[in-house]
Design a protein around this motif. Structure first.
Motif, PDB file in Angstrom:
ATOM      1  N   PRO A 111       0.936  -0.991  -0.080  1.00 17.01           N
ATOM      2  CA  PRO A 111      -0.021  -0.046  -0.257  1.00 17.01           C
ATOM      3  C   PRO A 111       0.761   1.307   0.001  1.00 17.01           C
ATOM      4  O   PRO A 111       2.040   1.320   0.708  1.00 17.01           O
ATOM      5  CB  PRO A 111      -0.640   0.012   1.284  1.00 17.01           C
ATOM      6  N   THR A 112       0.532   2.370  -0.917  1.00 18.73           N
ATOM      7  CA  THR A 112       1.197   3.348  -0.839  1.00 18.73           C
ATOM      8  C   THR A 112       0.471   4.525  -1.437  1.00 18.73           C
ATOM      9  O   THR A 112      -0.633   4.435  -1.958  1.00 18.73           O
ATOM     10  CB  THR A 112       2.333   3.490  -1.776  1.00 18.73           C
ATOM     11  N   ASP A 113       0.853   5.804  -0.971  1.00 25.44           N
ATOM     12  CA  ASP A 113       0.179   7.203  -1.652  1.00 25.44           C
ATOM     13  C   ASP A 113       1.016   7.910  -2.432  1.00 25.44           C
ATOM     14  O   ASP A 113       0.493   9.069  -2.659  1.00 25.44           O
ATOM     15  CB  ASP A 113      -0.444   7.827  -0.461  1.00 25.44           C
ATOM     16  N   SER A 114       2.186   7.247  -2.976  1.00 24.03           N
ATOM     17  CA  SER A 114       2.989   8.101  -3.412  1.00 24.03           C
ATOM     18  C   SER A 114       3.969   7.045  -4.475  1.00 24.03           C
ATOM     19  O   SER A 114       3.699   5.902  -4.615  1.00 24.03           O
ATOM     20  CB  SER A 114       4.018   8.740  -2.702  1.00 24.03           C
ATOM     21  N   TYR A 115       4.496   7.626  -5.682  1.00 23.13           N
ATOM     22  CA  TYR A 115       5.141   6.760  -6.677  1.00 23.13           C
ATOM     23  C   TYR A 115       6.531   7.595  -6.854  1.00 23.13           C
ATOM     24  O   TYR A 115       6.360   8.812  -7.273  1.00 23.13           O
ATOM     25  CB  TYR A 115       4.485   6.201  -7.731  1.00 23.13           C
ATOM     26  N   THR A 116       7.699   6.922  -7.127  1.00 23.58           N
ATOM     27  CA  THR A 116       8.804   7.625  -7.468  1.00 23.58           C
ATOM     28  C   THR A 116       9.390   7.064  -8.817  1.00 23.58           C
ATOM     29  O   THR A 116       9.288   5.842  -9.078  1.00 23.58           O
ATOM     30  CB  THR A 116      10.172   7.185  -6.443  1.00 23.58           C
ATOM     31  N   PHE A 117       9.417   8.215  -9.943  1.00 26.34           N
ATOM     32  CA  PHE A 117       9.678   7.675 -11.208  1.00 26.34           C
ATOM     33  C   PHE A 117      11.012   7.001 -11.428  1.00 26.34           C
ATOM     34  O   PHE A 117      11.947   7.501 -10.706  1.00 26.34           O
ATOM     35  CB  PHE A 117       9.470   8.733 -12.158  1.00 26.34           C
TER      36      PHE A 117
END
Length: 395
Positions: free
Chosen positions: A334-340
């Motif tokens: 589960p996460t609320d962010s993403y790193t490209f």
């Protein structure tokens, strides 16, 4: 071809003379190897097939595409027939490559990074179009690319390896880390109006009091009109210089950039990236603002922006993504962010109302970039060779 040239001839025996056939075979093998290396790592020829870049680039302009400018990309599908892109000549859908071996994306160092307003050749990021016998809902989007007269409803999208999808050519309007928006047809990058390429075209509504002189239109290189609105109002596809010239005609009562009056009205917001009309009611003339992903940058994910980056996360960067119990789950966490993981670019055609580009299919990942359009080495049209375009560098 002597593969043991380093060995000494101890007995000083005279070398056996090669047959003519052997010499031709050796020369052919050498030529194939040399040409393949040049095509893979230095430059490649490319032909303009559609008017999406007019009048910067014209249909049947033949280009050299520099691969050393941004750094040559190591082939990701190495088992392929030399000099053939993805389909065997004289066949409809016979692959010219094998997916038995697939290499990860790697790129050798180049002379520069991709910059804003470069003209770039890249592999189409959304899948290739091929002719079939059954109708497909992508019909109207294909019209934008190929034109009404060349498209019927027997196409579908297929998927090939990244380096084997069709080559496209567009102008990079925003690079990784930029924010792009379009307001009434004017592109803004990071809040600043982007320069308009001199050869770019846009649809203009022209209202006249009496017919325009066709000879004067020919002198200005203006064709058309392509659409009649009423007896005194027409639409023309014009460069900025042509629009300014028409304004000086005494018979021209009004001229302004077209928006909803033109062919774009036939395409609803569902055709526009990110195809989410609940959160993004964008059109090709009024779009954004949109952040262009940059390697190492992190974005917060929520319902309003997940459609923007869904394909980046799942397809281009190879993650699993699902929504469960009101949370985003990426690779099971589960996460609320993403790193490209990669840089991305926003590509647009200079012929703004006649270009299937990032406004329709979104970002271009760095691993899809083939090279920088460098020089026109040949060009021809209905009147024969366009001598004035030969050996012109591309800007």
């Amino acid at each position: 071809m002597n593969l043991a040239f380093w060995k000494n001839n101890k007995d000083k025996q005279p070398k056996k003379k090669k047959s003519v056939a052997r010499e031709w075979l050796d020369a052919g093998i050498f030529a194939i190897i040399a040409a393949t290396l040049i095509r893979t790592f230095i430059f490649e020829a490319y032909t303009i097939p559609t008017p999406s870049m007019e009048k910067t680039l014209l249909v049947n302009d033949f280009l050299f595409v520099s691969k050393i400018s941004y750094g040559p990309r190591i082939p990701m599908t190495p088992l392929a027939v030399p000099f053939v892109h993805h389909t065997m000549p004289f066949t409809k859908n016979t692959p010219a490559f094998s997916e038995a071996v697939q290499w990860k994306y790697r790129r050798l160092p180049g002379f520069t990074d991709i910059k804003r307003y470069d003209v770039v050749v890249f592999n189409f990021p959304e899948g290739d179009t091929v002719a079939l016998d059954q109708p497909d809902p992508s019909y109207y989007r294909l019209v934008r690319l190929y034109g009404w007269s060349q498209v019927n409803n027997t196409y579908k999208i297929i998927h090939r390896p990244v380096d084997k999808t069709e080559n496209y050519i567009k102008r990079c309007m925003a690079e990784a880390g930029d924010t792009i928006s379009i307001v009434h047809g004017q592109v803004f990058v990071n809040g600043q109006a982007a320069p308009v390429p001199p050869g770019s075209q846009h649809n203009y509504v022209v209202e006249i009091s009496e017919p325009l002189n066709p000879t004067r239109l020919d002198d200005l290189g203006i064709s058309g009109p392509f659409q009649t609105i009423n007896a005194n109002t027409f639409e023309y596809n014009l460069t900025p210089a042509q629009a300014e010239a028409l304004k000086q005609f005494p018979v021209v009562k009004n001229i302004h950039m077209a928006e909803d009056e033109n062919i774009n009205a036939l395409f609803d917001m569902n055709d526009i990236f990110p195809h989410d009309t609940i959160h993004h009611r964008w059109t090709d003339e009024n779009f954004g603002p949109l952040y262009i992903p940059k390697k190492g940058a992190t974005v917060k994910l929520d319902d309003s922006n997940i459609s923007l980056y869904d394909r980046v996360i799942r397809v281009y960067e190879g993650n699993t993504l699902e929504r469960k119990d009101g949370k985003f789950i990426i690779n099971g966490q589960p996460t609320d962010s993403y790193t490209f993981k990669m840089n991305y670019y926003w590509m647009m055609g200079d012929n703004r109302n006649n270009s299937l580009d990032s406004r329709y299919w979104g970002f271009v990942p760095e691993d899809h970039v083939v090279g920088k359009a460098w020089m026109i080495w040949m060009s021809y049209g209905e009147g024969g060779i366009r001598w004035s375009r030969l050996f012109r560098t591309i800007k």
